[in-house]
Motif scaffolding. Structure first.
Motif, PDB file in Angstrom:
ATOM      1  N   THR A   1       0.727  -1.216   0.067  1.00 13.64           N
ATOM      2  CA  THR A   1       0.101   0.056  -0.145  1.00 13.64           C
ATOM      3  C   THR A   1       0.944   1.288  -0.016  1.00 13.64           C
ATOM      4  OG1 THR A   1      -1.857  -1.330   1.343  1.00 13.64           O
ATOM      5  CG2 THR A   1      -1.810   1.111   1.236  1.00 13.64           C
ATOM      6  N   ALA A   2       0.591   2.214  -0.981  1.00 16.20           N
ATOM      7  CA  ALA A   2       1.410   3.415  -1.091  1.00 16.20           C
ATOM      8  C   ALA A   2       1.058   4.372   0.044  1.00 16.20           C
ATOM      9  CB  ALA A   2       1.426   4.093  -1.966  1.00 16.20           C
ATOM     10  N   PRO A   3       1.835   5.129   0.821  1.00 15.13           N
ATOM     11  CA  PRO A   3       1.263   6.109   1.789  1.00 15.13           C
ATOM     12  C   PRO A   3       0.469   7.068   1.022  1.00 15.13           C
ATOM     13  CG  PRO A   3       3.934   5.856   1.240  1.00 15.13           C
ATOM     14  CD  PRO A   3       3.093   5.125   0.417  1.00 15.13           C
ATOM     15  N   ASP A   4      -0.432   7.821   1.697  1.00 15.62           N
ATOM     16  CA  ASP A   4      -1.537   8.550   1.068  1.00 15.62           C
ATOM     17  C   ASP A   4      -0.859   9.762   0.576  1.00 15.62           C
ATOM     18  OD1 ASP A   4      -3.439   7.097   2.125  1.00 15.62           O
ATOM     19  OD2 ASP A   4      -3.899   8.172   3.731  1.00 15.62           O
TER      20      ASP A   4
ATOM     21  N   ASP B   1      -9.319   8.839   1.778  1.00 14.72           N
ATOM     22  CA  ASP B   1     -10.257   8.812   3.099  1.00 14.72           C
ATOM     23  C   ASP B   1     -11.567   8.052   2.744  1.00 14.72           C
ATOM     24  OD1 ASP B   1     -11.600  10.569   1.271  1.00 14.72           O
ATOM     25  OD2 ASP B   1     -11.611  12.238   2.883  1.00 14.72           O
ATOM     26  N   GLY B   2     -11.725   7.104   1.573  1.00 13.51           N
ATOM     27  CA  GLY B   2     -12.662   6.417   1.254  1.00 13.51           C
ATOM     28  C   GLY B   2     -13.739   6.925   0.687  1.00 13.51           C
ATOM     29  N   HIS B   3     -13.762   8.101  -0.062  1.00 15.36           N
ATOM     30  CA  HIS B   3     -14.923   8.502  -0.646  1.00 15.36           C
ATOM     31  C   HIS B   3     -14.921   8.171  -2.107  1.00 15.36           C
ATOM     32  CE1 HIS B   3     -15.035  10.650   3.126  1.00 15.36           C
ATOM     33  NE2 HIS B   3     -16.541  10.552   2.984  1.00 15.36           N
ATOM     34  N   GLU B   4     -16.070   8.010  -2.914  1.00 13.11           N
ATOM     35  CA  GLU B   4     -15.871   7.831  -4.279  1.00 13.11           C
ATOM     36  C   GLU B   4     -15.639   9.122  -4.926  1.00 13.11           C
ATOM     37  OE1 GLU B   4     -19.262   6.529  -7.628  1.00 13.11           O
ATOM     38  OE2 GLU B   4     -19.739   5.951  -5.721  1.00 13.11           O
ATOM     39  N   PRO B   5     -14.890   9.233  -5.940  1.00 21.95           N
ATOM     40  CA  PRO B   5     -14.404  10.488  -6.630  1.00 21.95           C
ATOM     41  C   PRO B   5     -15.571  10.930  -7.616  1.00 21.95           C
ATOM     42  CG  PRO B   5     -13.579   8.616  -7.840  1.00 21.95           C
ATOM     43  CD  PRO B   5     -14.086   7.943  -6.653  1.00 21.95           C
ATOM     44  N   PRO B   6     -15.724  12.223  -7.698  1.00 21.70           N
ATOM     45  CA  PRO B   6     -16.560  12.907  -8.550  1.00 21.70           C
ATOM     46  C   PRO B   6     -16.537  12.372 -10.136  1.00 21.70           C
ATOM     47  CG  PRO B   6     -15.607  14.628  -7.549  1.00 21.70           C
ATOM     48  CD  PRO B   6     -14.815  13.396  -7.134  1.00 21.70           C
ATOM     49  N   GLU B   7     -17.549  12.163 -11.062  1.00 14.76           N
ATOM     50  CA  GLU B   7     -17.539  11.711 -12.269  1.00 14.76           C
ATOM     51  C   GLU B   7     -16.540  12.034 -13.082  1.00 14.76           C
ATOM     52  OE1 GLU B   7     -20.628  11.044 -15.987  1.00 14.76           O
ATOM     53  OE2 GLU B   7     -21.471  11.790 -13.926  1.00 14.76           O
ATOM     54  N   LYS B   8     -16.218  13.353 -13.083  1.00 15.86           N
ATOM     55  CA  LYS B   8     -15.085  14.197 -13.845  1.00 15.86           C
ATOM     56  C   LYS B   8     -13.822  13.562 -13.338  1.00 15.86           C
ATOM     57  CE  LYS B   8     -13.336  18.454 -15.492  1.00 15.86           C
ATOM     58  NZ  LYS B   8     -13.482  20.167 -15.265  1.00 15.86           N
ATOM     59  N   THR B   9     -13.486  13.352 -12.196  1.00 10.42           N
ATOM     60  CA  THR B   9     -12.359  13.243 -11.561  1.00 10.42           C
ATOM     61  C   THR B   9     -12.327  11.599 -11.799  1.00 10.42           C
ATOM     62  OG1 THR B   9     -12.566  14.718  -9.805  1.00 10.42           O
ATOM     63  CG2 THR B   9     -10.929  12.797  -9.551  1.00 10.42           C
ATOM     64  N   ALA B  10     -13.242  10.659 -11.789  1.00 11.63           N
ATOM     65  CA  ALA B  10     -13.036   9.207 -12.036  1.00 11.63           C
ATOM     66  C   ALA B  10     -12.648   9.224 -13.710  1.00 11.63           C
ATOM     67  CB  ALA B  10     -14.427   8.586 -11.689  1.00 11.63           C
ATOM     68  N   ALA B  11     -13.377   9.824 -14.599  1.00  7.81           N
ATOM     69  CA  ALA B  11     -13.011   9.844 -15.943  1.00  7.81           C
ATOM     70  C   ALA B  11     -11.386  10.056 -16.379  1.00  7.81           C
ATOM     71  CB  ALA B  11     -13.774  10.768 -16.746  1.00  7.81           C
TER      72      ALA B  11
ATOM     73  N   LEU C   1      -5.458  15.407  -8.440  1.00  4.95           N
ATOM     74  CA  LEU C   1      -5.636  16.508  -9.630  1.00  4.95           C
ATOM     75  C   LEU C   1      -4.736  17.777  -9.248  1.00  4.95           C
ATOM     76  CD1 LEU C   1      -9.244  16.440 -10.481  1.00  4.95           C
ATOM     77  CD2 LEU C   1      -7.498  15.097 -11.512  1.00  4.95           C
ATOM     78  N   THR C   2      -4.202  18.358 -10.004  1.00  5.85           N
ATOM     79  CA  THR C   2      -3.309  19.459  -9.621  1.00  5.85           C
ATOM     80  C   THR C   2      -3.923  20.668  -8.900  1.00  5.85           C
ATOM     81  OG1 THR C   2      -1.993  19.231 -11.680  1.00  5.85           O
ATOM     82  CG2 THR C   2      -1.571  21.352 -10.700  1.00  5.85           C
ATOM     83  N   ARG C   3      -5.307  20.970  -8.941  1.00  8.32           N
ATOM     84  CA  ARG C   3      -6.091  21.888  -8.225  1.00  8.32           C
ATOM     85  C   ARG C   3      -6.906  21.311  -7.020  1.00  8.32           C
ATOM     86  NH1 ARG C   3      -8.758  25.933 -13.065  1.00  8.32           N
ATOM     87  NH2 ARG C   3      -6.393  26.177 -14.239  1.00  8.32           N
ATOM     88  N   SER C   4      -6.410  20.248  -6.627  1.00  7.87           N
ATOM     89  CA  SER C   4      -7.127  19.554  -5.655  1.00  7.87           C
ATOM     90  C   SER C   4      -6.046  18.998  -4.677  1.00  7.87           C
ATOM     91  CB  SER C   4      -7.867  18.437  -6.061  1.00  7.87           C
ATOM     92  OG  SER C   4      -8.574  17.987  -4.941  1.00  7.87           O
ATOM     93  N   ARG C   5      -6.314  18.923  -3.575  1.00  7.17           N
ATOM     94  CA  ARG C   5      -5.604  18.157  -2.534  1.00  7.17           C
ATOM     95  C   ARG C   5      -5.894  16.553  -2.001  1.00  7.17           C
ATOM     96  NH1 ARG C   5      -4.840  22.800   2.371  1.00  7.17           N
ATOM     97  NH2 ARG C   5      -3.894  24.307   1.098  1.00  7.17           N
ATOM     98  N   THR C   6      -7.151  16.343  -2.718  1.00 13.23           N
ATOM     99  CA  THR C   6      -7.512  14.902  -2.509  1.00 13.23           C
ATOM    100  C   THR C   6      -6.795  13.922  -3.546  1.00 13.23           C
ATOM    101  OG1 THR C   6      -9.742  15.718  -2.118  1.00 13.23           O
ATOM    102  CG2 THR C   6      -9.653  13.468  -2.590  1.00 13.23           C
ATOM    103  N   ARG C   7      -6.081  12.815  -2.771  1.00 13.80           N
ATOM    104  CA  ARG C   7      -5.371  11.719  -3.407  1.00 13.80           C
ATOM    105  C   ARG C   7      -6.275  10.604  -3.647  1.00 13.80           C
ATOM    106  NH1 ARG C   7      -0.150  13.303  -3.605  1.00 13.80           N
ATOM    107  NH2 ARG C   7       0.323  15.148  -2.705  1.00 13.80           N
ATOM    108  N   TYR C   8      -5.886   9.583  -4.460  1.00 15.63           N
ATOM    109  CA  TYR C   8      -6.946   8.539  -4.979  1.00 15.63           C
ATOM    110  C   TYR C   8      -6.180   7.387  -5.014  1.00 15.63           C
ATOM    111  CZ  TYR C   8     -10.317  12.075  -5.827  1.00 15.63           C
ATOM    112  OH  TYR C   8     -11.331  13.264  -5.834  1.00 15.63           O
ATOM    113  N   HIS C   9      -6.855   6.159  -4.790  1.00 14.35           N
ATOM    114  CA  HIS C   9      -6.467   4.857  -4.747  1.00 14.35           C
ATOM    115  C   HIS C   9      -7.354   4.342  -5.974  1.00 14.35           C
ATOM    116  CE1 HIS C   9      -4.776   4.183  -0.928  1.00 14.35           C
ATOM    117  NE2 HIS C   9      -5.653   4.821  -0.437  1.00 14.35           N
TER     118      HIS C   9
END
Length: 288
Positions: free
Chosen positions: A69-72, A111-121, A78-86
């Motif tokens: 598992t990679a560290p968070d 933190d376990g939340h589903e990404p927005p549709e645009k981010t997921a794409a 995304l460059t304009r966001s602080r949210t990181r994704y698995h």
């Protein structure tokens, strides 16, 4: 060696993915532009044929997410966001389609939340582009071969367990099918007994016992029991046949993996026997 760079158009903007040097079984891409972070791409087995290493898997982050598992703070964002994704994606060949198929595994934020549709794409587009690039590399056979060596032991353990599990489930279903025949005969006999009681002395309770009512109205009516027992044995036998097929396929894939292991095992050089050693020493002296 010049780094290979991809330009990926995504809903969030253009992402640049630069491939680093191959690390035995993997290529790690560093991301720039609309995304920051890295993507790890390695070889893996075909999703439907576990003994065939013909697929590539891309994971968000700098490591193989199926091994560690990679560290968070190492996950992409995304460059304009602080949210990181698995998340991960597998690209594999399909005999029934002209182009490779893709299996996308669930993507979540750190933190376990589903990404927005645009981010997921956006994440999916970057993963797919990196996977497709590795799938076209000249050294793909090397990546797949090392991946096979890496994963074979774990796959063999799983396939051996799977074959035994499906065989046990098939045996259980066959036992239930055998037990269903006398149970059906007993239920039919009980129905006729109650029918004779009803003919001799009609009563609403006896009528309810004989009626074929929905399970939600009367779960244990005799008519419903007879109907269930009628189809239960054939159903169990059909399900048992499926379990036998699953077991056969798991065993066949395990056998195939073992054969691949044997074919790739380096041949051992024969060691001279104790009796041959003095003779070899004499030959060496004569030739000097």
């Amino acid at each position: 060696m010049t780094s290979e760079s991809l330009t990926v158009d995504t809903p969030a903007g253009t992402v640049r993915a630069t491939a680093g040097p191959r690390q035995d079984d993997a290529v790690v891409f560093e991301l720039g532009g609309a995304m920051r972070g890295s993507v790890h791409v390695t070889g893996t087995h075909h999703p439907h044929h576990w003994d065939q290493f013909t697929a590539v898997r891309a994971c968000l982050g700098p490591v193989n997410a199926y091994q560690t598992t990679a560290p968070d703070d190492a996950l992409p964002r995304l460059t304009r966001s602080r949210t990181r994704y698995h998340g991960s994606l597998t690209l594999y060949p399909d005999d029934c389609a002209d182009r490779p198929q893709v299996s996308v595994y669930p993507m979540t934020s750190a933190d376990g939340h589903e990404p927005p549709e645009k981010t997921a794409a956006t994440l999916t587009a970057v993963l797919r582009a990196c996977a497709a690039h590795v799938a076209q590399r000249d050294d793909l056979p090397v990546i797949l071969d090392v991946s096979r060596q890496r994963d074979t032991a774990a796959l063999l353990r799983f396939l051996t367990w799977s074959a035994a599990h499906h065989q046990a489930e098939a045996a259980r279903l066959e036992r239930e099918a055998r037990a269903a025949h006398p149970a059906r005969r007993a239920a039919v006999a009980a129905w006729w007994t109650v029918a004779r009681w009803f003919l001799a002395s009609p009563h609403p309770v006896l009528l309810l016992m004989l009626a074929d009512l929905p399970y939600s109205v009367l779960p244990n009516s005799l008519a419903r029991t007879v109907a269930v027992k009628q189809w239960w044995a054939p159903y169990c036998l059909t399900a048992a046949a499926r379990e036998h097929e699953h077991a056969r396929r798991a065993q066949a894939e395990a056998d195939s993996l073992r054969a691949q292991q044997r074919s790739r095992r380096p041949a051992r050089r024969p060691q001279p026997s104790a009796h041959a050693a003095p003779h070899a020493a004499r030959l060496e002296l004569e030739m000097s």
